[in-house]
Design a protein around this motif. Structure first.
Motif, PDB file in Angstrom:
ATOM      1  N   ALA A 123       0.821  -1.207   0.000  1.00 28.22           N
ATOM      2  CA  ALA A 123       0.000   0.000   0.000  1.00 28.22           C
ATOM      3  C   ALA A 123       0.860   1.264   0.000  1.00 28.22           C
ATOM      4  O   ALA A 123       0.471   2.286  -0.567  1.00 28.22           O
ATOM      5  N   LYS A 124       1.997   1.216   0.622  1.00 28.92           N
ATOM      6  CA  LYS A 124       2.865   2.387   0.660  1.00 28.92           C
ATOM      7  C   LYS A 124       3.631   2.568  -0.638  1.00 28.92           C
ATOM      8  O   LYS A 124       3.811   3.689  -1.115  1.00 28.92           O
ATOM      9  N   ASN A 125       4.082   1.492  -1.259  1.00 29.06           N
ATOM     10  CA  ASN A 125       4.964   1.593  -2.417  1.00 29.06           C
ATOM     11  C   ASN A 125       4.258   1.572  -3.766  1.00 29.06           C
ATOM     12  O   ASN A 125       4.838   1.999  -4.757  1.00 29.06           O
ATOM     13  N   LEU A 126       3.043   1.081  -3.827  1.00 31.93           N
ATOM     14  CA  LEU A 126       2.342   1.037  -5.110  1.00 31.93           C
ATOM     15  C   LEU A 126       2.104   2.434  -5.685  1.00 31.93           C
ATOM     16  O   LEU A 126       2.382   2.657  -6.876  1.00 31.93           O
ATOM     17  N   PRO A 127       1.640   3.408  -4.906  1.00 32.32           N
ATOM     18  CA  PRO A 127       1.508   4.758  -5.485  1.00 32.32           C
ATOM     19  C   PRO A 127       2.851   5.377  -5.869  1.00 32.32           C
ATOM     20  O   PRO A 127       2.937   6.117  -6.846  1.00 32.32           O
ATOM     21  N   GLU A 128       3.901   5.095  -5.129  1.00 33.79           N
ATOM     22  CA  GLU A 128       5.214   5.643  -5.453  1.00 33.79           C
ATOM     23  C   GLU A 128       5.775   5.031  -6.736  1.00 33.79           C
ATOM     24  O   GLU A 128       6.519   5.689  -7.464  1.00 33.79           O
ATOM     25  N   THR A 129       5.427   3.788  -7.024  1.00 34.99           N
ATOM     26  CA  THR A 129       5.906   3.126  -8.237  1.00 34.99           C
ATOM     27  C   THR A 129       5.399   3.845  -9.483  1.00 34.99           C
ATOM     28  O   THR A 129       6.105   3.941 -10.485  1.00 34.99           O
ATOM     29  N   PHE A 130       4.195   4.381  -9.403  1.00 37.36           N
ATOM     30  CA  PHE A 130       3.645   5.144 -10.531  1.00 37.36           C
ATOM     31  C   PHE A 130       4.571   6.301 -10.887  1.00 37.36           C
ATOM     32  O   PHE A 130       4.921   6.503 -12.050  1.00 37.36           O
ATOM     33  N   TYR A 131       5.005   7.061  -9.889  1.00 38.18           N
ATOM     34  CA  TYR A 131       5.891   8.196 -10.145  1.00 38.18           C
ATOM     35  C   TYR A 131       7.289   7.737 -10.559  1.00 38.18           C
ATOM     36  O   TYR A 131       7.962   8.426 -11.325  1.00 38.18           O
TER      37      TYR A 131
END
Length: 97
Positions: free
Chosen positions: A17-25
């Motif tokens: 949950a923490k890293n999935l949005p960051e992977t987009f960027y």
């Protein structure tokens, strides 16, 4: 920590949950940078070479983020993390040309 100790969720769902949005960027910004710089540097205009360049840039971005996560998990002092990260990357910087 409070949610983990009460058993609401585990470490793996938190990490995802923490890293999935960051992977987009971590994928979008190398794509934008590569799209602009590839043709600006005058590299081969073939589309397959362009796709390999973008893939390489995205993998480098994800590798750098993973290295940062690794240092963040292993060390707790932010100044020490910066020092160890710089010392680990220095051979690559010196030999990159």
């Amino acid at each position: 920590l409070k949610e983990y100790s009460s058993g609401l969720y585990g470490i793996v769902p938190y990490f995802i949950a923490k890293n999935l949005p960051e992977t987009f960027y971590q994928l979008v910004f190398p794509l934008l940078y590569s799209s602009i710089s590839y043709y600006g540097m005058g590299l081969q205009p073939d589309f397959s070479h362009f796709l390999w360049f973008i893939l390489t840039m995205m993998l480098l971005s994800l590798t750098g983020a993973s290295f940062g996560f690794f240092l963040g998990c292993g060390l707790t002092d932010p100044q020490l993390i910066s020092l160890v990260g710089l010392m680990a990357m220095m051979p690559f910087i010196l030999t990159a040309g």
